[in-house]
Design an enzyme around this catalytic site. Structure first.
Site, PDB file in Angstrom:
ATOM      1  CG  ASP A 108     -15.927   2.258  -7.609  1.00  0.00           C
ATOM      2  OD1 ASP A 108     -16.631   1.237  -7.444  1.00  0.00           O
ATOM      3  OD2 ASP A 108     -16.237   3.370  -7.143  1.00  0.00           O
TER       4      ASP A 108
ATOM      5  CE1 TYR B 257     -27.530   5.054   3.878  1.00  0.00           C
ATOM      6  CE2 TYR B 257     -28.886   4.746   1.920  1.00  0.00           C
ATOM      7  CZ  TYR B 257     -27.644   4.938   2.507  1.00  0.00           C
ATOM      8  OH  TYR B 257     -26.518   5.023   1.718  1.00  0.00           O
TER       9      TYR B 257
ATOM     10  NE  ARG C  64     -18.916   6.544  -0.551  1.00  0.00           N
ATOM     11  CZ  ARG C  64     -18.790   5.329  -1.083  1.00  0.00           C
ATOM     12  NH1 ARG C  64     -17.609   4.755  -1.154  1.00  0.00           N
ATOM     13  NH2 ARG C  64     -19.846   4.693  -1.539  1.00  0.00           N
TER      14      ARG C  64
ATOM     15  CD  GLU D 143      -6.488  10.468  -2.961  1.00  0.00           C
ATOM     16  OE1 GLU D 143      -7.031  11.308  -3.709  1.00  0.00           O
ATOM     17  OE2 GLU D 143      -6.765   9.250  -2.986  1.00  0.00           O
ATOM     18  CD  GLN D 144      -6.350  11.817  -8.720  1.00  0.00           C
ATOM     19  OE1 GLN D 144      -5.631  11.979  -9.701  1.00  0.00           O
ATOM     20  NE2 GLN D 144      -7.627  11.513  -8.817  1.00  0.00           N
TER      21      GLN D 144
END
Length: 350
Positions: free
Chosen positions: A291, A213, A107, A33-34
């Site tokens: 993505d 929501y 998230r 992970e950067q």
């Protein structure tokens, strides 16, 4: 050469899901992970039954249920009057049809859950990819800190501005849609009585829409506002927006929308760019996921779900052909690219 070691570039939901799926199939996995810390700005994610079935197969459904909320229905309403226009029942229906329900959660909660299920040393932070060498016998990854790593396979799960995608296909040229999105999270307890319900509520009006929501067991509310604008073209999820600007845009909308916005203390703003489906996701021993492979509009809430599907299929195909990783990755692309591209185009249409 047998593929035993896999590098996953990117520790978002897609990358972490891929790591867990690969570990479950017996692969030696490292997630690079950067960023120097695992951090996700406040935002909700919707997990349809397609994503939840993957997590059930990975043994994570119960843990996710403890962090999430199960909405009653998806309800489209008039932005001005608040009157219901269309209702799709979800709770109970999805469980009966698909064997598992629809979940909404923060998230960051999902990302943290996935990260905690990784064995020690699998996740390496501060590792920004500088270049890769894609050879017949493996892949060399060179990082900006001067270090390097050798792996049998590399998975590019490095997001919408993917360095892996640029390596494979060159720079992209996305089309600005003329729409910007604002998003934020508020505590449910701060909202006036009668504002909240158990639905995914979608309010539509002239040149704009507004969605909110419940997430995190109903303790928080995620909101997203989408409006036409031509001057803001920054495609970043972490750029702060101006709440006063959002309130002006939605002035005159129904009380529920204004109550949610009035309770917000912080929001983020990003421009929506559209991209055509990619012609391929795989080159040699390097494959794209999430993505990086299929950046899509948010209107079907399937971007994350497609990444989670990718993760499971990738691991399954590599496990079928461990002695021929290039062929395995081609099988992954053949299984996933048509489906994800179809969803990508459906999101564009919506």
């Amino acid at each position: 050469m047998t593929a035993r070691t896999v590098a996953v570039a990117g520790a978002g939901v897609g990358g972490l899901s891929a790591a867990l799926a690969l570990l479950g199939r017996g692969f030696d996995v490292t997630v690079f992970e950067q960023s120097n810390e695992l951090r996700e700005v406040g935002a909700g994610v919707q997990l349809g039954p397609n994503a939840m079935r993957v997590y059930a197969a990975l043994g994570l459904a119960e843990a996710i249920a403890g962090l999430s909320f199960v909405p009653e229905a998806h309800v489209v309403r008039s932005g001005k009057s608040g009157a219901a226009i269309a209702t799709t029942q979800m709770k109970g229906v999805y469980e009966a049809q698909y064997g598992i329900g629809y979940h909404t959660l923060l998230r960051a909660d999902l990302q943290n859950l996935l990260a905690t299920r990784l064995p020690p040393a699998v996740l390496q932070l501060g590792k920004k990819c500088k270049s890769i060498e894609n050879r017949a016998d493996g892949v060399s990854i060179h990082f900006e800190d001067g270090s390097a790593a050798e792996r049998d396979v590399v998975v590019g799960a490095d997001g919408i501005h993917s360095a892996m995608r640029e390596y494979m296909l060159g720079k992209d040229s996305p089309h600005f849609t003329g729409t910007v999105a604002y998003r934020g999270v508020v505590a449910a307890s701060t909202l006036p009585e009668g504002v909240l319900n158990d639905d995914v509520s979608v309010y539509i009006g002239p040149h704009a829409s507004f969605v909110f929501y419940k997430i995190r067991r109903g303790e928080l509310v995620n909101w997203v506002a989408l409006a036409e604008e031509t001057s803001w073209q920054l495609e970043s999820w972490s750029a702060e927006g101006d709440l006063a600007e959002v309130l002006r845009l939605y002035d005159g909308w129904c009380p529920a929308v204004m109550a949610v916005l009035s309770s917000a203390e912080l929001c983020y703003k990003w421009a929506l760019f559209d991209r055509d489906p990619l012609p391929r996701w795989v080159t040699g021993r390097v494959a794209l996921l999430g993505d990086a492979a299929h950046p899509m509009m948010p209107y079907l809430a399937q971007g994350g779900c497609m990444a989670i599907e990718d993760a499971y299929v990738l691991a399954a195909e590599l496990a079928k052909l461990p002695d021929d990783p290039e062929r395995a990755l081609q099988a992954y692309e053949a299984a996933r690219l048509p489906r994800a591209s179809r969803v990508q185009l459906m999101s564009r249409k919506v």
